[in-house]
Design a protein around this motif. Structure first.
Motif, short mmCIF file in Angstrom:
data_model
loop_
_atom_site.label_atom_id
_atom_site.label_comp_id
_atom_site.label_asym_id
_atom_site.label_seq_id
_atom_site.Cartn_x
_atom_site.Cartn_y
_atom_site.Cartn_z
N GLY A 56 -54.58 12.77 37.01
CA GLY A 56 -55.73 12.32 36.24
C GLY A 56 -55.44 11.02 35.53
O GLY A 56 -54.44 10.90 34.82
N ASP A 57 -56.30 10.02 35.73
CA ASP A 57 -56.17 8.69 35.13
C ASP A 57 -54.97 7.91 35.67
O ASP A 57 -54.61 6.87 35.15
CB ASP A 57 -56.08 8.79 33.60
N GLY A 58 -54.32 8.42 36.73
CA GLY A 58 -53.11 7.81 37.24
C GLY A 58 -53.34 6.49 37.95
O GLY A 58 -54.30 6.32 38.71
N ALA A 59 -52.46 5.53 37.71
CA ALA A 59 -52.58 4.20 38.29
C ALA A 59 -51.19 3.60 38.47
O ALA A 59 -50.19 4.16 38.03
CB ALA A 59 -53.43 3.30 37.39
N ILE A 60 -51.14 2.44 39.14
CA ILE A 60 -49.92 1.64 39.24
C ILE A 60 -50.23 0.29 38.63
O ILE A 60 -51.22 -0.36 39.00
CB ILE A 60 -49.48 1.46 40.70
N ASN A 61 -49.40 -0.17 37.69
CA ASN A 61 -49.65 -1.48 37.10
C ASN A 61 -49.13 -2.59 38.01
O ASN A 61 -48.53 -2.34 39.06
CB ASN A 61 -49.08 -1.58 35.68
N ARG A 62 -49.33 -3.82 37.62
CA ARG A 62 -48.98 -4.95 38.48
C ARG A 62 -47.48 -5.16 38.60
O ARG A 62 -47.03 -6.00 39.38
CB ARG A 62 -49.66 -6.22 37.97
N PHE A 63 -46.70 -4.39 37.83
CA PHE A 63 -45.24 -4.48 37.91
C PHE A 63 -44.63 -3.34 38.73
O PHE A 63 -43.42 -3.22 38.85
CB PHE A 63 -44.65 -4.48 36.50
N GLY A 64 -45.50 -2.46 39.28
CA GLY A 64 -45.03 -1.38 40.12
C GLY A 64 -44.73 -0.09 39.39
O GLY A 64 -44.14 0.82 39.97
N ASP A 65 -45.16 0.03 38.13
CA ASP A 65 -44.91 1.24 37.35
C ASP A 65 -46.08 2.22 37.51
O ASP A 65 -47.25 1.82 37.42
CB ASP A 65 -44.76 0.92 35.86
N PHE A 66 -45.78 3.49 37.68
CA PHE A 66 -46.82 4.52 37.62
C PHE A 66 -47.17 4.74 36.15
O PHE A 66 -46.31 4.99 35.32
CB PHE A 66 -46.35 5.82 38.26
N THR A 67 -48.46 4.63 35.86
CA THR A 67 -48.91 4.66 34.48
C THR A 67 -50.30 5.30 34.42
O THR A 67 -50.74 5.95 35.37
CB THR A 67 -48.94 3.23 33.90
N LEU A 68 -51.00 5.11 33.30
CA LEU A 68 -52.36 5.61 33.11
C LEU A 68 -53.27 4.45 32.72
O LEU A 68 -52.85 3.55 31.99
CB LEU A 68 -52.40 6.68 32.02
N PHE A 69 -54.50 4.48 33.18
CA PHE A 69 -55.45 3.45 32.79
C PHE A 69 -55.60 3.40 31.27
O PHE A 69 -55.57 2.33 30.67
CB PHE A 69 -56.83 3.71 33.41
N ALA A 70 -55.80 4.57 30.66
CA ALA A 70 -56.10 4.63 29.23
C ALA A 70 -54.86 4.46 28.36
O ALA A 70 -54.97 4.13 27.18
CB ALA A 70 -56.79 5.95 28.89
N GLN A 71 -53.67 4.68 28.94
CA GLN A 71 -52.42 4.56 28.18
C GLN A 71 -51.43 3.73 29.00
O GLN A 71 -50.47 4.26 29.58
CB GLN A 71 -51.84 5.94 27.87
N PRO A 72 -51.65 2.42 29.07
CA PRO A 72 -50.84 1.57 29.96
C PRO A 72 -49.37 1.48 29.60
O PRO A 72 -48.57 1.00 30.41
CB PRO A 72 -51.52 0.20 29.85
N ASP A 73 -48.97 1.93 28.39
CA ASP A 73 -47.55 1.92 28.02
C ASP A 73 -46.81 3.15 28.55
O ASP A 73 -45.59 3.22 28.48
CB ASP A 73 -47.40 1.86 26.49
N THR A 74 -47.56 4.11 29.07
CA THR A 74 -46.95 5.33 29.62
C THR A 74 -46.31 5.02 30.97
O THR A 74 -46.83 4.23 31.76
CB THR A 74 -48.02 6.42 29.80
N ARG A 75 -45.15 5.64 31.23
CA ARG A 75 -44.46 5.46 32.51
C ARG A 75 -44.11 6.82 33.10
O ARG A 75 -43.73 7.74 32.38
CB ARG A 75 -43.17 4.65 32.33
N PHE A 76 -44.25 6.94 34.42
CA PHE A 76 -43.91 8.18 35.13
C PHE A 76 -42.90 7.86 36.22
O PHE A 76 -43.03 6.86 36.93
CB PHE A 76 -45.15 8.79 35.77
#
Length: 271
Positions: A56-76
């Motif tokens: 849920g809300d899962g994304a990949i940022n432009r640096f290749g980190d798995f994160t969340l749209f609503a919490q871009p500082d989160t890393r998985f």
């Protein structure tokens, strides 16, 4: 004086050429090997993402980190994407653009923020596929020769065509061509709080040049998966997974844009 202007003009043109030929780096997510290059064959790009679990809300940022749209500082450490996260991540490779997540969530018409008359984020999927294709050549895909202008519409008036109209699907699919990417936003009438309509699901459709037309998306049960909608019985799986409701028909908005600025996809040697 003229020589100085001439030299300056040549330098300016060289800078433009260098910028235009610069290699676009799209960092590969950790724990994922064999990332495709930008503008790779469609099946290579889809295969890279296929099987990633739903988050849920899962994304990949432009640096290749798995994160969340609503919490871009989160890393998985483990992969996980929702439908929007997959659409943005795959489009980076299809379109050779390393999108920033913040740019993909822009409320284009300022009509779906906190306290919006029709509910917060009611047109999130609509905004997202237009943010992905911003500045590119694009066309609304409609059946039976119909046309629509993006600039003269919004997520309420531009809904595409009836998701359950198989004849409309057949007509639109017959117009899809290799060398193009098709982004979609499914939408439906809803009735809760002040919501009237919801653009609830997004994904991509890409012809591979070998007769397949892959609809690929991230779903809660299947994660990132693809269906060859060139076959009516397989298209039925998509339709049946989005049943009609008493509130009115569901629709699908499809936007066409060229792969990698018009470059044709590389040919694949595998079936």
């Amino acid at each position: 004086m003229l020589n100085r202007k001439f030299r300056g003009g040549i330098l300016f043109l060289m800078l433009i050429l260098v910028a235009g030929c610069a290699r676009i780096n799209i960092p590969s997510p950790d724990n994922m090997a064999d990332a495709p290059s930008p503008c790779a064959a469609p099946e290579s790009i889809l295969s890279f993402f296929e099987g990633i679990p739903y988050r849920g809300d899962g994304a990949i940022n432009r640096f290749g980190d798995f994160t969340l749209f609503a919490q871009p500082d989160t890393r998985f450490e483990k992969p996980g994407l929702n439908c929007s996260g997959f659409t943005v991540a795959a489009s980076r490779y299809f379109l050779k653009r390393n999108f920033a997540l913040a740019d993909m969530t822009i409320d284009r018409l300022a009509d779906s923020g906190v306290g919006a008359a029709d509910g917060q984020d009611w047109d999130f999927g609509y905004d997202l596929i237009l943010n992905v294709t911003q500045g590119m050549e694009r066309k609304v895909m409609l059946p039976y020769g119909k046309t629509a202008s993006i600039k003269d519409n919004d997520g309420m008036s531009l809904r595409g065509f009836n998701l359950h109209d198989r004849a409309a699907w057949a007509d639109v699919i017959s117009s899809m061509r290799p060398g193009n990417l098709y982004l979609f936003s499914m939408n439906k009438p809803v009735k809760f709080k002040n919501y009237k309509l919801l653009h609830y699901h997004v994904g991509v459709i890409v012809p591979d040049g070998r007769g397949h037309i892959w609809l690929c998306h991230a779903t809660t049960k299947g994660g990132v998966n693809k269906v060859d909608i060139a076959h009516p019985e397989k298209l039925n799986r998509v339709i049946e997974a989005n049943p009609e409701t008493d509130l009115g028909p569901r629709s699908i908005l499809i936007i066409e844009t060229p792969l990698c600025g018009g470059l044709r996809p590389a040919k694949s040697t595998t079936e």
